[in-house]
Design a protein around this motif. Sequence first.
Motif, PDB file in Angstrom:
ATOM      1  N   VAL A  16     -16.707   0.753  -3.723  1.00  0.00           N
ATOM      2  CA  VAL A  16     -15.382   0.429  -4.181  1.00  0.00           C
ATOM      3  C   VAL A  16     -16.401  -1.164  -4.738  1.00  0.00           C
ATOM      4  O   VAL A  16     -16.128  -1.805  -5.700  1.00  0.00           O
ATOM      5  CB  VAL A  16     -14.988  -0.368  -2.552  1.00  0.00           C
ATOM      6  N   ALA A 105      -3.326  -2.317  -6.038  1.00  0.00           N
ATOM      7  CA  ALA A 105      -3.511  -0.976  -6.893  1.00  0.00           C
ATOM      8  C   ALA A 105      -4.833  -0.932  -5.410  1.00  0.00           C
ATOM      9  O   ALA A 105      -5.057  -0.041  -5.058  1.00  0.00           O
ATOM     10  CB  ALA A 105      -4.238  -1.840  -7.953  1.00  0.00           C
ATOM     11  N   ASP A 106      -5.145  -1.620  -4.746  1.00  0.00           N
ATOM     12  CA  ASP A 106      -6.618  -1.725  -3.807  1.00  0.00           C
ATOM     13  C   ASP A 106      -5.406  -1.441  -2.844  1.00  0.00           C
ATOM     14  O   ASP A 106      -6.289  -0.404  -2.099  1.00  0.00           O
ATOM     15  CB  ASP A 106      -6.993  -3.299  -3.671  1.00  0.00           C
ATOM     16  N   VAL A 107      -4.520  -1.859  -2.411  1.00  0.00           N
ATOM     17  CA  VAL A 107      -3.412  -1.556  -1.144  1.00  0.00           C
ATOM     18  C   VAL A 107      -3.452   0.128  -0.979  1.00  0.00           C
ATOM     19  O   VAL A 107      -3.762   0.874  -0.846  1.00  0.00           O
ATOM     20  CB  VAL A 107      -2.162  -2.086  -1.051  1.00  0.00           C
ATOM     21  N   HIS A 108      -3.128   0.330  -2.457  1.00  0.00           N
ATOM     22  CA  HIS A 108      -2.504   1.564  -3.246  1.00  0.00           C
ATOM     23  C   HIS A 108      -3.709   2.817  -2.636  1.00  0.00           C
ATOM     24  O   HIS A 108      -3.956   4.116  -2.358  1.00  0.00           O
ATOM     25  CB  HIS A 108      -1.613   1.604  -4.325  1.00  0.00           C
ATOM     26  N   PHE A 109      -4.995   2.784  -3.406  1.00  0.00           N
ATOM     27  CA  PHE A 109      -5.794   3.365  -3.961  1.00  0.00           C
ATOM     28  C   PHE A 109      -7.146   2.991  -2.537  1.00  0.00           C
ATOM     29  O   PHE A 109      -7.525   3.989  -2.286  1.00  0.00           O
ATOM     30  CB  PHE A 109      -6.609   3.389  -5.533  1.00  0.00           C
ATOM     31  N   VAL A 110      -7.335   2.001  -2.004  1.00  0.00           N
ATOM     32  CA  VAL A 110      -8.937   1.385  -1.502  1.00  0.00           C
ATOM     33  C   VAL A 110      -8.133   1.657  -0.082  1.00  0.00           C
ATOM     34  O   VAL A 110      -8.830   2.474   1.012  1.00  0.00           O
ATOM     35  CB  VAL A 110      -9.244   0.426  -1.809  1.00  0.00           C
ATOM     36  N   LEU A 111      -6.976   1.140   0.757  1.00  0.00           N
ATOM     37  CA  LEU A 111      -6.333   1.004   1.578  1.00  0.00           C
ATOM     38  C   LEU A 111      -5.832   2.892   1.547  1.00  0.00           C
ATOM     39  O   LEU A 111      -6.101   2.910   2.706  1.00  0.00           O
ATOM     40  CB  LEU A 111      -5.637   0.312   2.204  1.00  0.00           C
ATOM     41  N   GLN A 112      -5.396   3.674   0.975  1.00  0.00           N
ATOM     42  CA  GLN A 112      -5.664   4.023   1.371  1.00  0.00           C
ATOM     43  C   GLN A 112      -6.222   5.476   1.169  1.00  0.00           C
ATOM     44  O   GLN A 112      -5.913   7.279   0.904  1.00  0.00           O
ATOM     45  CB  GLN A 112      -4.382   4.850   0.236  1.00  0.00           C
ATOM     46  N   ALA A 113      -7.688   4.953   0.381  1.00  0.00           N
ATOM     47  CA  ALA A 113      -8.678   6.004   1.075  1.00  0.00           C
ATOM     48  C   ALA A 113      -9.322   6.202   2.150  1.00  0.00           C
ATOM     49  O   ALA A 113      -8.953   5.579   3.230  1.00  0.00           O
ATOM     50  CB  ALA A 113      -9.188   5.574  -0.223  1.00  0.00           C
ATOM     51  N   VAL A 115     -12.030   5.616   3.419  1.00  0.00           N
ATOM     52  CA  VAL A 115     -12.841   5.116   3.692  1.00  0.00           C
ATOM     53  C   VAL A 115     -12.678   3.354   5.316  1.00  0.00           C
ATOM     54  O   VAL A 115     -11.242   3.772   5.525  1.00  0.00           O
ATOM     55  CB  VAL A 115     -12.877   4.319   2.448  1.00  0.00           C
TER      56      VAL A 115
END
Lengths: 535, 240
Positions: A16, A105-113, A115
């Motif tokens: 990230v 997109a950060d909410v959708h991809f990063v927070l959903q990863a 991690v």
Amino acid sequence: MPGSTGGGAGTAAADVAALRRLRRRRKLRHVDKWRVVYRIYLLLVVAGVVLLVLTGIGGVVRVPVKEQGAARLLGAPLVGLAYALAIAAAVRSGSRGGPLVLEPADVHFVLQAPVDRRSVLRPAATRALARGAAWGATAGCAAGVVASRAVGGSEAEWILWAGMSAALAGATAVGAGLVGSGVRIGQRSAAAVATALVGWSVLDVMGGRVTSPLSALGAVAVWPLSPHPLDLVAAALAPAAALAALTTVGGLSVEASARRAALAGLVRFSASTFDFRAVALFRRQLAGERVRRRPWFRLPPSESARVSPVLRRDMHGTLRWPLARILRLLGLGMAAGAACVAAWSAAVPIVAVAGVLGWVAALDASEGLGQEVDHPDRLASVPRPAGWVHLRHMRFAAGVLVVPALAGAAVAVVIAGSGVAVLALTTAGTAVLCSAAAAAITVLREPAGPGDLAPAGEMAGMAILVRELLPLAVATAGFVPVSMDRLAFLGGRPPLPAALNAAFFVMLAPAAVLGWVHSNGRVPQAARQPESASS
Amino acid sequence: MTPAEEVSTTGSRARGVGPGVVVADLSKDFGDGPVVDGVTFEAPRGAQTALVGPNGSGKTTLLAVAAGLLDPTSGRVTVMGATAGSIEARAVTSFVPDNPVLYDDLSVMEHLEYVARLHGVRQWRPRAQELVERLGLAARADDLPSRFSRGLRQKTAIAVALARPFGALLIDEPFVGLDQLGRTALMEFLAEASADGASVLVATHQRDYLAVAQRCVGMLDGTVAFSGRPDDDAVSDLLD
């Protein structure tokens, strides 16, 4: 995918960070350097104007020596109250997922990863804390300039202490908001915390003492007046809040983040196009402010031709206002009243603050007019000139504004005594009309287009600036009677006749706006927002 | 070993252990009354489950809760045995919303790389190449999806969802805006995912998808009105 999966949360967090660096480099490559230079130039111009206004262009009046005791007594708790209000707002924002605003997109991809969210949110939280401190420092330094002129003392010393104190308060506020969102504080709990903080500070102001930590932090801001080394302990608030924020930030609600991500983008876009009506609309949605499903009470049915349909439409809408909006309007009116007292007592240019507050309140009160502009097709089917409809909406907005204006007048009388009652009521009247007119300009005027940029090139930005300052100037005109009263008092002339004379001339501004609205009765060509955006 | 760490021994892309998507007495209320009200059903592993129902029946909200994007008001959703939204569930849940959410400044390929690496996939390129080719995006792989048409953005969102390992694939109205090539490719991808052992849950109004789905859950006014085989007459009533 055997063999292809690997690494853990740490690796993903590093990915990230690497992607962020890549995106930043890419963005920097595409930045138009001259545009940046031009924006800095504009920013400096605006900062210069603000500084000139703050220092009063000769209008700043020194607090007499005999009144400096009161300034010393009330300075710290008053600054503390301002900090308490900021922190209360931040905690309430935290209950709605603020103050962080992530990309959708950060909410959708990063927070959903898979991690650790704390590790990926920590940099954003750190930046938010730094921004809070920077904004605080800026406001504190500006206040330091005003204070040094008003009560005397070394300007550098005032700027240093006020800047430092406000920077710490800014970081504390952002930290408190982040903790609120990290622990997912409920809206009621947030309201209770906010009320307790503000209530404690109000008690300090009323008693003229320093008991709350925020009053102590306020005491750091007014250090040149009365230094108390023990107050420096309050400086620990900021690192404590920051540490707590960075520890709890991983608990952020994805639902709240997704909502904020979508709406914050709209607010920013609207602000970038100077569409302040849309900014107000989306800000309300961002705050989770929704109109009531049931009105406070139902209007009796009316078939009388004498009752304006516009009036009834506006009353129906207003009766669905949530409590938060009603309280905000009253709060804005009361704050404007307090600002008028401050303008009379310390620095005449503070009436501009009252003007801004009046304009913001009027934007809220002009909801019916705003809805009309948002739905131009409906207006196009009305067998009346649009100006006829708009004027009636304006009339209703002015009627609504009477309530906060009276609240503001009451505050002025409570602070300054009954001797100012006539001046307060006169100013309330002009402020109502001018604020309603200012909001009408903001709502009805088409967004800036190529025609508004006629003085092309380097003057375009300045032209837009002047254009956008017009509503604020009209709103501020409503508070000019206060300025004239003070200036007449200082000049040894009878103040009240001066204020009444000013009020008469000030009325020319809303009269001109009424004429413009009446003659500018065309239906707006484009809806600003889809229907779903209505509040 | 957490579900996120488990990789299917079948050599598939499916990840995770335990049952598929289990929705237990789920309710979601935004403050204006329940949008989803006491919903219970299971979308098992290795099967495609169609989620059907008229507009406003709660399909999108239910998928968003299962994806961890919304917090349930009451009840619970588990994905491969992990509570929706938990780090274990995020590792095994891939979600395609009805409106594609993409970065403005990343190309298609950069999206695929980023999301795959976020999910611990190092050798992402072969799968990404396969996805863009089968979805007809190969010629646009280095372009920014922010400048794409609705259909191309939808294809990109599908590719991104498939570029990472998952045990449950949740898709909301995936066929909207897709051309025939995209529809065919998507059908194949969904079949492959369920054959690999993934739980596939698709909210749709498309009747032709019911022909390939093994199970169907019909929703009406936030509740489950039907649960069973997709060729049941009750399903037609819900779609009419």
